[in-house]
Design a protein around this motif. Structure first.
Motif, PDB file in Angstrom:
ATOM      1  N   GLN A 125      56.158 121.034  21.567  1.00 22.26           N
ATOM      2  CA  GLN A 125      56.229 119.726  20.932  1.00 22.26           C
ATOM      3  C   GLN A 125      57.317 118.908  21.620  1.00 22.26           C
ATOM      4  O   GLN A 125      58.389 119.433  21.928  1.00 22.26           O
ATOM      5  N   LEU A 126      57.044 117.620  21.851  1.00 14.71           N
ATOM      6  CA  LEU A 126      57.930 116.766  22.628  1.00 14.71           C
ATOM      7  C   LEU A 126      58.246 115.492  21.860  1.00 14.71           C
ATOM      8  O   LEU A 126      57.349 114.879  21.283  1.00 14.71           O
ATOM      9  N   VAL A 127      59.514 115.085  21.893  1.00 15.84           N
ATOM     10  CA  VAL A 127      59.953 113.864  21.238  1.00 15.84           C
ATOM     11  C   VAL A 127      60.854 113.093  22.185  1.00 15.84           C
ATOM     12  O   VAL A 127      61.919 113.581  22.570  1.00 15.84           O
ATOM     13  N   GLU A 128      60.438 111.864  22.553  1.00 12.78           N
ATOM     14  CA  GLU A 128      61.239 111.010  23.425  1.00 12.78           C
ATOM     15  C   GLU A 128      62.209 110.168  22.607  1.00 12.78           C
ATOM     16  O   GLU A 128      61.931 109.811  21.462  1.00 12.78           O
ATOM     17  N   SER A 129      63.320 109.815  23.241  1.00 11.84           N
ATOM     18  CA  SER A 129      64.276 108.898  22.638  1.00 11.84           C
ATOM     19  C   SER A 129      65.081 108.231  23.746  1.00 11.84           C
ATOM     20  O   SER A 129      65.017 108.633  24.902  1.00 11.84           O
ATOM     21  N   SER A 136      69.119 100.890  38.570  1.00 13.13           N
ATOM     22  CA  SER A 136      68.625  99.697  39.269  1.00 13.13           C
ATOM     23  C   SER A 136      67.319  99.205  38.658  1.00 13.13           C
ATOM     24  O   SER A 136      66.339  98.939  39.357  1.00 13.13           O
ATOM     25  N   LEU A 137      67.310  99.081  37.355  1.00 15.54           N
ATOM     26  CA  LEU A 137      66.084  98.739  36.643  1.00 15.54           C
ATOM     27  C   LEU A 137      65.602  97.339  36.983  1.00 15.54           C
ATOM     28  O   LEU A 137      66.396  96.420  37.191  1.00 15.54           O
ATOM     29  N   LYS A 138      64.285  97.208  37.029  1.00 18.40           N
ATOM     30  CA  LYS A 138      63.616  95.956  37.338  1.00 18.40           C
ATOM     31  C   LYS A 138      62.722  95.560  36.173  1.00 18.40           C
ATOM     32  O   LYS A 138      62.275  96.417  35.413  1.00 18.40           O
ATOM     33  N   PRO A 139      62.413  94.267  36.030  1.00 17.16           N
ATOM     34  CA  PRO A 139      61.500  93.863  34.957  1.00 17.16           C
ATOM     35  C   PRO A 139      60.168  94.602  34.990  1.00 17.16           C
ATOM     36  O   PRO A 139      59.594  94.876  33.926  1.00 17.16           O
ATOM     37  N   GLU A 140      59.674  94.948  36.168  1.00 19.23           N
ATOM     38  CA  GLU A 140      58.415  95.661  36.275  1.00 19.23           C
ATOM     39  C   GLU A 140      58.489  97.107  35.792  1.00 19.23           C
ATOM     40  O   GLU A 140      57.464  97.786  35.708  1.00 19.23           O
ATOM     41  N   ASP A 141      59.691  97.600  35.483  1.00 20.60           N
ATOM     42  CA  ASP A 141      59.834  98.912  34.864  1.00 20.60           C
ATOM     43  C   ASP A 141      59.570  98.874  33.362  1.00 20.60           C
ATOM     44  O   ASP A 141      59.525  99.929  32.724  1.00 20.60           O
ATOM     45  N   THR A 142      59.423  97.695  32.802  1.00 16.63           N
ATOM     46  CA  THR A 142      59.166  97.556  31.374  1.00 16.63           C
ATOM     47  C   THR A 142      57.866  98.258  30.998  1.00 16.63           C
ATOM     48  O   THR A 142      56.814  97.985  31.575  1.00 16.63           O
ATOM     49  N   ALA A 143      57.941  99.170  30.034  1.00 13.93           N
ATOM     50  CA  ALA A 143      56.779  99.958  29.634  1.00 13.93           C
ATOM     51  C   ALA A 143      57.170 100.864  28.482  1.00 13.93           C
ATOM     52  O   ALA A 143      58.349 101.014  28.160  1.00 13.93           O
ATOM     53  N   VAL A 144      56.159 101.480  27.879  1.00 11.67           N
ATOM     54  CA  VAL A 144      56.390 102.614  27.000  1.00 11.67           C
ATOM     55  C   VAL A 144      56.441 103.856  27.876  1.00 11.67           C
ATOM     56  O   VAL A 144      55.534 104.091  28.677  1.00 11.67           O
ATOM     57  N   TYR A 145      57.484 104.636  27.740  1.00 10.17           N
ATOM     58  CA  TYR A 145      57.673 105.829  28.545  1.00 10.17           C
ATOM     59  C   TYR A 145      57.345 107.066  27.717  1.00 10.17           C
ATOM     60  O   TYR A 145      57.793 107.200  26.572  1.00 10.17           O
ATOM     61  N   ARG A 156      69.136 105.963  30.112  1.00 12.20           N
ATOM     62  CA  ARG A 156      68.739 107.365  30.171  1.00 12.20           C
ATOM     63  C   ARG A 156      67.858 107.712  28.985  1.00 12.20           C
ATOM     64  O   ARG A 156      68.255 107.535  27.826  1.00 12.20           O
ATOM     65  N   LEU A 157      66.663 108.204  29.283  1.00 15.31           N
ATOM     66  CA  LEU A 157      65.742 108.663  28.261  1.00 15.31           C
ATOM     67  C   LEU A 157      65.860 110.172  28.097  1.00 15.31           C
ATOM     68  O   LEU A 157      66.145 110.890  29.055  1.00 15.31           O
ATOM     69  N   SER A 158      65.620 110.641  26.883  1.00 19.06           N
ATOM     70  CA  SER A 158      65.648 112.062  26.587  1.00 19.06           C
ATOM     71  C   SER A 158      64.302 112.515  26.053  1.00 19.06           C
ATOM     72  O   SER A 158      63.603 111.761  25.374  1.00 19.06           O
ATOM     73  N   GLN A 190      55.533 110.921  21.694  1.00 16.16           N
ATOM     74  CA  GLN A 190      55.035 109.702  21.065  1.00 16.16           C
ATOM     75  C   GLN A 190      55.361 108.440  21.849  1.00 16.16           C
ATOM     76  O   GLN A 190      54.791 107.384  21.571  1.00 16.16           O
ATOM     77  N   GLY A 191      56.259 108.530  22.802  1.00 14.77           N
ATOM     78  CA  GLY A 191      56.635 107.392  23.618  1.00 14.77           C
ATOM     79  C   GLY A 191      57.866 106.670  23.105  1.00 14.77           C
ATOM     80  O   GLY A 191      58.178 106.693  21.914  1.00 14.77           O
ATOM     81  N   THR A 192      58.578 106.018  24.029  1.00 13.85           N
ATOM     82  CA  THR A 192      59.731 105.200  23.687  1.00 13.85           C
ATOM     83  C   THR A 192      59.713 103.947  24.553  1.00 13.85           C
ATOM     84  O   THR A 192      59.434 104.006  25.748  1.00 13.85           O
ATOM     85  N   GLN A 193      59.988 102.798  23.946  1.00 12.24           N
ATOM     86  CA  GLN A 193      59.872 101.515  24.627  1.00 12.24           C
ATOM     87  C   GLN A 193      61.105 101.229  25.474  1.00 12.24           C
ATOM     88  O   GLN A 193      62.237 101.333  24.999  1.00 12.24           O
TER      89      GLN A 193
END
Length: 122
Positions: free
Chosen positions: A3-7, A85-94, A19-21, A114-117
């Motif tokens: 089971q996986l949970v993003e945050s 070095s984030l860019k606007p095109e990196d915008t997404a649900v991960y 940083r996403l976990s 479940q994804g994280t915005q």
């Protein structure tokens, strides 16, 4: 089973970092590759990269190579996606996902979070 949970998602300015976990629970972590995917509105789900749980080796999509780093903390059963070095095109649900194969193909990933915005402003 796994089971996986993003945050860790949120709003960040272009050029910044986030940083996403992905917290994992269940059994048999060692045989899995832990992948990261992203999906922007109106677009197909895109492979970002994966890490082998067993040895920590990584593989990245060209679009993020050199900017994003995937790592793991065995003691915490957690996988991280460090985004620089984030860019606007990196915008997404991960999304975090797991598979037993070395593959970027989303249909071969058998477990999904479940994804994280992540939103990158310009």
């Amino acid at each position: 089973q796994v089971q996986l949970v993003e945050s860790g998602g949120g709003l960040v300015q272009a050029g910044g970092s986030l940083r996403l976990s992905c917290a994992a629970s269940g059994r048999t972590f060692s045989r899995y590759r832990m992948g990261w995917f992203r999906q922007a509105p109106g677009k197909e789900r895109e492979f970002v990269g994966y890490i082998r749980w067993s040895d920590g080796s990584t593989y990245y999509a060209d679009s993020v190579k050199g900017r994003f780093i995937i790592s793991r903390d065995n003691a915490k059963n957690t996988v991280y996606l460090q985004m620089n070095s984030l860019k606007p095109e990196d915008t997404a649900v991960y999304y975090c996902a797991a598979t037993i194969y070395d593959t970027p193909a989303p249909h071969l990933y058998t477990h999904w979070g479940q994804g994280t915005q992540v939103t990158v402003s310009s």
